[in-house]
Design a protein around this motif. Structure first.
Motif, PDB file in Angstrom:
ATOM      1  N   TRP A  84       0.829  -1.208   0.000  1.00 39.61           N
ATOM      2  CA  TRP A  84       0.000   0.000   0.000  1.00 39.61           C
ATOM      3  C   TRP A  84       0.867   1.262   0.000  1.00 39.61           C
ATOM      4  O   TRP A  84       0.611   2.194  -0.739  1.00 39.61           O
ATOM      5  N   SER A  85       1.925   1.277   0.822  1.00 42.50           N
ATOM      6  CA  SER A  85       2.789   2.461   0.855  1.00 42.50           C
ATOM      7  C   SER A  85       3.543   2.626  -0.461  1.00 42.50           C
ATOM      8  O   SER A  85       3.807   3.746  -0.896  1.00 42.50           O
ATOM      9  N   ALA A  86       3.889   1.525  -1.135  1.00 39.25           N
ATOM     10  CA  ALA A  86       4.570   1.618  -2.425  1.00 39.25           C
ATOM     11  C   ALA A  86       3.612   2.158  -3.482  1.00 39.25           C
ATOM     12  O   ALA A  86       4.021   2.920  -4.373  1.00 39.25           O
ATOM     13  N   LEU A  87       2.345   1.797  -3.416  1.00 41.18           N
ATOM     14  CA  LEU A  87       1.379   2.286  -4.388  1.00 41.18           C
ATOM     15  C   LEU A  87       1.049   3.754  -4.167  1.00 41.18           C
ATOM     16  O   LEU A  87       0.838   4.509  -5.122  1.00 41.18           O
TER      17      LEU A  87
END
Length: 78
Positions: free
Chosen positions: A73-76
């Protein structure tokens, strides 16, 4: 290993039952001693290790899934 440790006990009980009692069968002449003790301790400890693994594994799996989803989620988002 188990067969070596348990078979004398089983044979003794077989002769005990066949003879018709302690007075006719005589005393047990075999004792595994420390080897049997080590086997029983190992079997007991392995049971606790398996139980601990069954309890802890789902918790670790949930933690792994949550952390992986956070990373994705943080990468997206960034």
């Amino acid at each position: 290993m188990e067969a070596l440790l348990w078979s004398p006990y089983l044979v003794h009980w077989y002769w005990y039952l066949k003879a018709g009692g302690v007075s006719k069968a005589g005393p047990m002449t075999y004792d595994a001693g420390p080897v049997m003790y080590a086997y029983l301790v190992t079997a007991m400890v392995s049971q606790y290790v398996v139980i601990f693994g069954v309890v802890v594994a789902p918790i670790l799996l949930i933690v792994l899934i949550v952390e992986a989803s956070r990373s994705v989620w943080s990468a997206l988002v960034h």
